[in-house]
Motif scaffolding. Structure first.
Motif, PDB file in Angstrom:
ATOM      1  N   GLU A 337       0.820  -1.206   0.000  1.00 27.73           N
ATOM      2  CA  GLU A 337       0.000   0.000   0.000  1.00 27.73           C
ATOM      3  C   GLU A 337       0.856   1.259   0.000  1.00 27.73           C
ATOM      4  O   GLU A 337       1.708   1.422   0.881  1.00 27.73           O
ATOM      5  CB  GLU A 337      -0.897   0.020   1.248  1.00 27.73           C
ATOM      6  CG  GLU A 337      -1.790  -1.192   1.389  1.00 27.73           C
ATOM      7  CD  GLU A 337      -2.365  -1.317   2.796  1.00 27.73           C
ATOM      8  OE1 GLU A 337      -3.536  -1.711   2.906  1.00 27.73           O
ATOM      9  OE2 GLU A 337      -1.628  -1.017   3.766  1.00 27.73           O
ATOM     10  N   GLU A 340      -0.676   6.668   2.911  1.00 22.59           N
ATOM     11  CA  GLU A 340      -1.932   7.374   3.119  1.00 22.59           C
ATOM     12  C   GLU A 340      -1.855   8.103   4.451  1.00 22.59           C
ATOM     13  O   GLU A 340      -0.983   7.829   5.281  1.00 22.59           O
ATOM     14  CB  GLU A 340      -3.119   6.398   3.128  1.00 22.59           C
ATOM     15  CG  GLU A 340      -3.323   5.616   1.849  1.00 22.59           C
ATOM     16  CD  GLU A 340      -3.995   6.409   0.728  1.00 22.59           C
ATOM     17  OE1 GLU A 340      -4.316   7.597   0.964  1.00 22.59           O
ATOM     18  OE2 GLU A 340      -4.209   5.843  -0.351  1.00 22.59           O
ATOM     19  N   PHE A 342      -3.200   8.754   8.103  1.00 22.52           N
ATOM     20  CA  PHE A 342      -3.941   8.048   9.150  1.00 22.52           C
ATOM     21  C   PHE A 342      -4.066   8.958  10.361  1.00 22.52           C
ATOM     22  O   PHE A 342      -3.315   9.930  10.518  1.00 22.52           O
ATOM     23  CB  PHE A 342      -3.207   6.770   9.557  1.00 22.52           C
ATOM     24  CG  PHE A 342      -3.320   5.651   8.565  1.00 22.52           C
ATOM     25  CD1 PHE A 342      -4.138   4.560   8.810  1.00 22.52           C
ATOM     26  CD2 PHE A 342      -2.606   5.681   7.374  1.00 22.52           C
ATOM     27  CE1 PHE A 342      -4.241   3.519   7.904  1.00 22.52           C
ATOM     28  CE2 PHE A 342      -2.700   4.649   6.455  1.00 22.52           C
ATOM     29  CZ  PHE A 342      -3.522   3.555   6.720  1.00 22.52           C
ATOM     30  N   THR A 352      -6.627   4.759  11.857  1.00 23.50           N
ATOM     31  CA  THR A 352      -7.760   4.835  10.933  1.00 23.50           C
ATOM     32  C   THR A 352      -7.360   5.698   9.751  1.00 23.50           C
ATOM     33  O   THR A 352      -6.896   6.834   9.923  1.00 23.50           O
ATOM     34  CB  THR A 352      -8.989   5.461  11.621  1.00 23.50           C
ATOM     35  OG1 THR A 352      -9.349   4.669  12.753  1.00 23.50           O
ATOM     36  CG2 THR A 352     -10.163   5.541  10.650  1.00 23.50           C
ATOM     37  N   ALA A 353      -7.528   5.180   8.534  1.00 25.90           N
ATOM     38  CA  ALA A 353      -7.167   5.931   7.333  1.00 25.90           C
ATOM     39  C   ALA A 353      -8.151   7.068   7.120  1.00 25.90           C
ATOM     40  O   ALA A 353      -9.364   6.894   7.271  1.00 25.90           O
ATOM     41  CB  ALA A 353      -7.142   5.011   6.118  1.00 25.90           C
TER      42      ALA A 353
END
Length: 636
Positions: A337, A340, A342, A352-353
């Motif tokens: 991945e 991102e 978080f 938590t994204a």
């Protein structure tokens, strides 16, 4: 898409972040700011247009104002954006510094911004240029950075007096807003960063400077404790050593006691280390490597004990904390991945994204990844990462590309591109998925000399480049051949920076490789010492200067043994590389051509030590794949 920065709002309910992507022309990177609601997950774009917008920083006064840096007007400047329900149509420029802005920081009350402006062109050089004789003189003193204090409401911009014979590289406000803790660099450039940085306290009104930590080695990036009583900073801990480990040290803000190191358990050369004070000033949060991962750790300052906070097999970075210290925003990437944004509470940690930037990647075939370990020639355990195509059949031996990392201390990480030590870094090097999509297996060994494995392992290749590290790599390849993963007749070696250095050396020691890629690699350490911008690094790793240990320089140089090479070799260099000048590639190329070994030398225009322009990156990937396809053939 690459997330370059993420900053949590003081109340912890929103995160501003920068996203870099290739622009519509396909020839440049463009970065824009976005906002994510941490409660609903809703995201919206804050800026757009052909510019590089980054470093979003919330005002500490909870007003919702967001300052950021942008080159939309030419030189990098500070802009202000209101982020209410209906954000301002256009950000407002706060600065117009002729040489641009290098760094900035809000005052604790949100009324002022301190910033650094580069020194620009020296008066002597300007005079020579205007006379038509703009010669450049090696080691000529350059103007120091200027510290400015900007009143956000009135626009009043006040420059603090210059500090004698030193350059300011970082700034940090005291909690009461009356002082600045700064890093002063007394020597120029990269050399000065490693050997001449100290910590000073400046009066924000007058600019009067008081030394706090002045000693051998690096002392930099100071940060005040929330109660204002202590200052933490990164440091060599009083040792002048290019390959020295970097620690978090703490000193009373009034200088009444000497500094103490609080992170000796993290015995690492991690000069980009992130660290943060807890809201109660009792804990230091440190982001540190451990093997192929990077995690957040909490160091209790009273007991000295540390505990890991973040979880999983991933690479974390770019942390920012809410005002009460209960929540953090950060970047996280895994081998499957891309990075991102978080968000998580600190206790308990449950990431938590908040961004869906690269959701499409989940649908792509990115290969099967595995952390592998093996015993090297002397019994030392070595760690690495293996990525194989998803369609590999049981028992199929594949063409294997061994990718050597740079540094030589920069480890291969359990990140999306494997070599990405920092989440969100735009990739210009060699990435696993380009190979696996073509049917190749890819092997990333973390040989001796790599960071993330402690001080002794880090220093195990001093005076021995191409010795033990080369054997670590070869024993790892032998392990993969024995496992039936690698076809022994279709082996290739590749690398960038030190990776290119060791790749060029490897093909002088063995004919086992059917193809090689040498990217920005050193091939002659004597000429490198005389032409690179960091000669102390060569001196540190060789164990002395060329005139002191000439046999080591000759032994470790690929050109010394180049008459043995039979491996077809592609050499790629940045045309403007000051770290490893392209003459290094030219030396090796001419020897290979003189001996009728298939070789090609490619010089990338407008490129330094790394290739960043997207079109040039794509050219590099295509040439590399074409070279491998030609000499070892695609996989199944």
């Amino acid at each position: 898409k690459n997330v370059n920065d993420a900053h949590i709002r003081p109340d912890g309910h929103a995160v501003a972040y920068a996203v870099a992507a290739i622009d519509s022309s396909g020839r440049a990177w463009d970065a824009d700011l976005w906002l994510a609601d941490a409660r609903t997950g809703e995201t919206r774009r804050l800026t757009s247009g052909p510019a590089w917008d980054d470093t979003p920083r919330w005002s500490p006064d909870a007003s919702g104002r967001l300052a950021f840096a942008s080159d939309r007007g030419g030189a990098n400047q500070i802009f202000l954006l209101e982020t209410g329900p209906v954000p301002a149509a256009e950000p407002r420029a706060l600065t117009s510094a002729a040489a641009g802005v290098a760094q900035f920081a809000w005052s604790p009350d949100g009324t002022r911004i301190a910033y650094l402006s580069p020194g620009g062109e020296s008066e002597a050089l300007r005079a020579r240029r205007e006379a038509g004789a703009d010669v450049r003189i090696e080691d000529e003193a350059a103007p120091s950075s200027r510290i400015h204090i900007l009143d956000v409401a009135t626009g009043d911009d006040r420059e603090l007096p210059l500090l004698d014979a030193a350059d300011v590289t970082t700034i940090e406000w005291s909690p009461d807003g009356t002082r600045l803790a700064v890093t002063l660099q007394s020597l120029p450039g990269t050399i000065g960063f490693f050997f001449g940085t100290d910590v000073y306290i400046l009066d924000a009104a007058t600019g009067a400077a008081t030394p706090l930590v002045v000693r051998e080695g690096m002392d930099f990036n100071p940060r005040w404790s929330p109660d204002g009583r202590r200052i933490a900073f990164l440091s060599h801990d009083g040792v002048k050593d290019w390959i020295g480990c970097c620690y978090v040290c703490v000193v009373p803000a009034d200088g009444s006691a000497p500094p103490i190191s609080v992170s000796q358990a993290f015995d690492e050369r991690d000069y980009g280390a992130e660290y943060h004070w807890s809201a109660d000033a009792g804990t230091i949060y440190l982001v540190a490597p451990r093997g192929v991962t990077r995690h957040l750790y909490a160091i209790d300052l009273e007991s000295g004990k540390s505990a890991r906070v973040s979880e999983g097999t991933a690479v974390h970075g770019g942390f920012s904390f809410s005002a009460d210290g209960s929540r953090a925003a950060f970047l996280r990437t895994t081998m499957a991945e891309p990075a991102e944004v978080f968000i998580s509470a600190l206790t308990p940690f449950a990431a938590t994204a908040v961004t869906p930037l690269n959701a499409a990647v989940a649908k792509a075939a990115t290969g099967r990844d595995e952390i592998v370990r093996w015993k090297s020639f002397d019994g030392r355990e070595i760690e690495g990462i293996l990525v194989t195509p998803e369609k590999r059949g049981a028992g199929d031996a594949l063409p294997l590309v061994t990718v050597i990392h740079g540094g030589p201390s920069t480890p291969c990480m359990a990140a999306f591109s494997v070599q990405a030590g920092v989440p969100g870094w735009p990739q210009g090097e060699i990435t696993a998925h380009v190979f696996t999509a073509r049917g190749y297996a890819v092997f990333f060994p973390n040989f001796r000399g790599t960071g993330g494995h402690g001080r002794e392992f880090l220093r195990a290749n001093i005076g021995d480049w191409g010795g033990g590290d080369f054997k670590d790599v070869m024993t790892g390849i032998d392990m993969l051949v024995e496992r039936g993963v690698a076809d022994p007749k279709r082996l290739a070696i590749a690398g960038w920076s030190y990776g290119g250095t060791l790749a060029s050396y490897a093909i002088t020691q063995t004919p086992r490789f059917a193809a090689a890629l040498v990217g920005a690699g050193v091939t002659d350490h004597v000429s490198q010492y005389g032409t690179t911008d960091i000669p102390p690094m060569i001196e540190a790793y060789m164990g002395g200067a060329p005139w002191g240990v000439p046999d080591t320089y000759r032994k470790c140089s690929s050109v010394t043994h180049a008459a043995r090479v039979t491996t077809p070799t592609l050499l790629c260099y940045g045309e403007n590389d000051a770290r490893v000048p392209p003459s290094q590639g030219r030396e090796f190329y001419r020897i290979l051509k003189g001996r009728n070994v298939p070789a090609e030398l490619v010089l990338y225009p407008r490129s330094g030590h790394f290739v960043f322009e997207p079109a040039l990156q794509a050219d590099f990937q295509r040439r590399m794949l074409g070279w491998l396809d030609r000499w070892i053939g695609q996989g199944g």
